[in-house]
Write an enzyme that holds these catalytic residues in place. Structure first.
Site, PDB file in Angstrom:
ATOM      1  N   SER A   1       0.865  -1.000  -0.001  1.00 45.85           N
ATOM      2  CA  SER A   1       0.095  -0.072  -0.156  1.00 45.85           C
ATOM      3  C   SER A   1       0.736   1.087  -0.085  1.00 45.85           C
ATOM      4  O   SER A   1       2.006   1.150   0.664  1.00 45.85           O
ATOM      5  CB  SER A   1      -0.842  -0.157   1.297  1.00 45.85           C
TER       6      SER A   1
ATOM      7  N   TYR B   1      -1.803  -1.138  10.938  1.00 46.82           N
ATOM      8  CA  TYR B   1      -2.075  -1.659   9.689  1.00 46.82           C
ATOM      9  C   TYR B   1      -0.769  -1.171   8.701  1.00 46.82           C
ATOM     10  O   TYR B   1      -0.498  -2.106   8.083  1.00 46.82           O
ATOM     11  CB  TYR B   1      -3.696  -1.125   9.079  1.00 46.82           C
TER      12      TYR B   1
ATOM     13  N   LYS C   1       2.008  -3.703   6.564  1.00 48.26           N
ATOM     14  CA  LYS C   1       2.579  -3.555   5.355  1.00 48.26           C
ATOM     15  C   LYS C   1       3.934  -3.478   5.346  1.00 48.26           C
ATOM     16  O   LYS C   1       4.585  -4.123   4.446  1.00 48.26           O
ATOM     17  CB  LYS C   1       1.636  -2.613   4.369  1.00 48.26           C
TER      18      LYS C   1
HETATM   19  P1  NAD Z   1     -10.847  -7.415   1.159  1.00 48.08           P
HETATM   20  O1  NAD Z   1     -10.947  -7.511   2.709  1.00 48.08           O
HETATM   21  O2  NAD Z   1     -12.036  -7.340   0.413  1.00 48.08           O
HETATM   22  O3  NAD Z   1     -10.015  -8.828   0.753  1.00 48.08           O
HETATM   23  C1  NAD Z   1      -9.225  -9.579   1.736  1.00 48.08           C
HETATM   24  C2  NAD Z   1      -9.528 -11.075   1.570  1.00 48.08           C
HETATM   25  O4  NAD Z   1      -9.012 -11.737   2.725  1.00 48.08           O
HETATM   26  C3  NAD Z   1     -10.845 -11.271   2.214  1.00 48.08           C
HETATM   27  O5  NAD Z   1     -11.728 -12.028   1.053  1.00 48.08           O
HETATM   28  C4  NAD Z   1     -10.863 -12.005   3.481  1.00 48.08           C
HETATM   29  O6  NAD Z   1     -11.735 -12.936   3.971  1.00 48.08           O
HETATM   30  C5  NAD Z   1      -9.514 -12.606   3.054  1.00 48.08           C
HETATM   31  N1  NAD Z   1      -8.655 -12.956   4.255  1.00 48.08           N
HETATM   32  C6  NAD Z   1      -8.340 -12.307   5.222  1.00 48.08           C
HETATM   33  N2  NAD Z   1      -7.555 -12.984   6.292  1.00 48.08           N
HETATM   34  C7  NAD Z   1      -7.492 -14.073   5.868  1.00 48.08           C
HETATM   35  C8  NAD Z   1      -6.936 -15.436   6.460  1.00 48.08           C
HETATM   36  N3  NAD Z   1      -6.146 -15.482   7.596  1.00 48.08           N
HETATM   37  N4  NAD Z   1      -6.989 -16.404   5.774  1.00 48.08           N
HETATM   38  C9  NAD Z   1      -7.695 -16.438   4.502  1.00 48.08           C
HETATM   39  N5  NAD Z   1      -8.408 -15.232   4.044  1.00 48.08           N
HETATM   40  C10 NAD Z   1      -8.226 -14.234   4.678  1.00 48.08           C
HETATM   41  O7  NAD Z   1      -9.612  -6.321   0.989  1.00 48.08           O
HETATM   42  P2  NAD Z   1      -9.132  -5.726  -0.379  1.00 48.08           P
HETATM   43  O8  NAD Z   1      -9.586  -4.454  -0.616  1.00 48.08           O
HETATM   44  O9  NAD Z   1      -9.644  -6.785  -1.459  1.00 48.08           O
HETATM   45  O10 NAD Z   1      -7.581  -5.696  -0.164  1.00 48.08           O
HETATM   46  C11 NAD Z   1      -6.836  -6.967  -0.503  1.00 48.08           C
HETATM   47  C12 NAD Z   1      -5.296  -6.599  -0.014  1.00 48.08           C
HETATM   48  O11 NAD Z   1      -4.694  -5.592  -0.545  1.00 48.08           O
HETATM   49  C13 NAD Z   1      -5.349  -6.460   1.620  1.00 48.08           C
HETATM   50  O12 NAD Z   1      -3.983  -6.952   1.918  1.00 48.08           O
HETATM   51  C14 NAD Z   1      -5.169  -4.815   1.582  1.00 48.08           C
HETATM   52  O13 NAD Z   1      -4.646  -4.654   2.817  1.00 48.08           O
HETATM   53  C15 NAD Z   1      -4.498  -4.446   0.218  1.00 48.08           C
HETATM   54  N6  NAD Z   1      -4.869  -3.194   0.137  1.00 48.08           N
HETATM   55  C16 NAD Z   1      -6.105  -2.678  -0.217  1.00 48.08           C
HETATM   56  C17 NAD Z   1      -6.543  -1.246  -0.238  1.00 48.08           C
HETATM   57  C18 NAD Z   1      -7.847  -0.948  -0.719  1.00 48.08           C
HETATM   58  O14 NAD Z   1      -8.098   0.435  -0.637  1.00 48.08           O
HETATM   59  N7  NAD Z   1      -8.798  -1.981  -0.942  1.00 48.08           N
HETATM   60  C19 NAD Z   1      -5.413  -0.314  -0.436  1.00 48.08           C
HETATM   61  C20 NAD Z   1      -3.975  -0.950  -0.428  1.00 48.08           C
HETATM   62  C21 NAD Z   1      -3.618  -2.319  -0.025  1.00 48.08           C
END
Ligand code: NAD
Ligand code: UDP
Length: 338
Positions: A124, A149, A153
């Site tokens: 991120s 958080y 990362k």
């Molecule tokens: P999201 O919560 O929709 O998707 C994450 C998925 O991981 C979910 O389906 C959740 O059920 C699963 N998960 C979490 N912990 C788990 C575990 N221990 N075992 C199995 N499954 C697990 O989030 P997203 O927006 O799709 O983000 C995906 C990644 O990108 C994350 O790591 C997030 O930190 C990173 N990210 C997201 C954003 C954003 O704005 N959406 C920005 C920067 C980084």
């Protein structure tokens, strides 16, 4: 190639699964549905016309992840499986460090044991921290994060860099996302936040549809052109396309690469609200409130490295992002499980 998507049922993972399958790759999903729904996997299958093997597993469970890697000859892992709510991470730091770091270590250990050598990581822009000035470039050192958080990362990036330094076979691509918004143009998959949304775009969409009374804009006295914060919003389908390129890159190279996935253009909160209203012909009720703790006034990506290394640039504009968000919201007013 065969790609394991840890957290592949989530917002970014589901869109990436569709684009990987459309590019001819095989996709396997491992998700515990902590923040998603098995219905997302049904819809990925519907959109791609392909059967996607999916496993209801906690990615911290080494035996189960190992079993998946034994069952499928995986070429590359993409690690989306993180907890991601900034405010919640302040309240529950131990859960955040445990989940985010443990999943990363577990995947790395299982990869080593199963001869999988390519890792693409959901990082991120938050790792640039408070000190670096915008635009953020990949050569800047990681900064001080304002919440657990962000630190997870930052720490996971360090772990992955160390792992690839120690193992000349391992290839790591650290993708630093800016602000993903929007949805697949079909409106069949999209962002489905549980409870009250933390992020701007889902809050706008839920306000527009009447699930929330009004949007509060956090601060209008920032040193920006209109006083509201500026961010680099990127269409989730562009982000998904960036993953397809990153996976292909990771499978052909070794070492660690850090790559920003952003558009390079910042928009203010007010600009986003007005663009949403204009694109969709609907009013968004809003008021100005105090600043939110930890928010930086503005940041956006220097996006040249992604273009040079991956041949990738964002193609969809702000109007596309607003229209596709509203299409998803109106077709799924209560998300997947309505
Ligand atoms: P999201 O919560 O929709 O998707 C994450 C998925 O991981 C979910 O389906 C959740 O059920 C699963 N998960 C979490 N912990 C788990 C575990 N221990 N075992 C199995 N499954 C697990 O989030 P997203 O927006 O799709 O983000 C995906 C990644 O990108 C994350 O790591 C997030 O930190 C990173 N990210 C997201 C954003 C954003 O704005 N959406 C920005 C920067 C980084
Ligand atoms: N924001 C806002 N009201 C909300 C949610 C977000 O004004 O209800 C602002 C927030 O202050 C930031 C921008 O919208 O300037 C993007 O916030 P988001 O949480 O979506 O992403 P962040 O950049 O914080 O990761």
């Amino acid at each position: 190639m065969k790609i394991l998507l840890a957290g592949g049922a989530g917002y970014i993972g589901s869109h990436t699964a569709v684009q990987l399958a459309n590019a001819g790759h095989e996709v396997v999903i491992a998700d515990n549905y902590y923040n998603s729904s098995p219905e997302a996997v049904n819809r990925i299958q519907e959109l791609t016309g392909k059967e996607i093997p999916s496993y209801d597993v906690d990615v911290k469970d080494k035996a189960k992840v190992d079993q998946i890697m034994k069952e499928h000859k995986i070429d590359c892992v993409i690690h989306f499986a993180g907890l991601k709510a900034v405010g919640e991470s302040v309240q529950k730091p131990i859960e955040y460090y445990r989940n985010n770091i443990d999943t990363t270590l577990t995947l790395l250990e299982c990869m080593k044991e199963n001869d999988v050598h390519a890792f693409v990581f959901s990082s991120s822009a938050t790792v640039y921290g408070e000190e670096n000035p915008a635009p953020y470039t990949e050569t800047m050192t990681r900064g001080r994060c304002s919440n657990p958080y962000g630190w997870t990362k930052s720490m996971m990036e360090q772990i992955l860099e160390d792992a690839s330094k120690a193992d000349p076979e391992l290839s790591v691509v650290l993708l630093r996302y800016f602000n993903p918004i929007g949805a697949h143009e079909s409106g069949r998959i999209g962002e489905d936040p549980q409870g009250i949304p933390n992020n701007l775009m889902p809050y706008i969409a839920q306000t527009a549809i009447g699930r929330r009374e009004k949007l509060t804009i956090f601060g209008n006295d920032y040193p920006t052109p209109d006083g509201t914060c500026r961010r680099d919003y990127i269409h989730v389908m562009d982000l998904a396309d960036g993953h397809v390129k990153a996976v292909e890159y990771a499978c052909e190279n070794k070492g660690t690469e850090i790559i920003n996935l952003g558009t390079g253009t910042p928009y203010s909160v007010l600009e986003i609200v007005h663009a949403f209203e204009k694109s969709n012909g609907i009013k968004v009720n809003f008021e100005f409130g105090p600043r939110r703790e930890g928010d930086l006034p503005e940041f956006w990506a220097e996006s040249e490295k992604a273009e040079k290394l991956l041949g990738w640039t964002a193609k969809r504009n702000l109007e596309d992002m607003c229209r596709d968000t509203w299409n998803w919201q109106t077709k799924n007013p209560k998300g997947y499980n309505a």
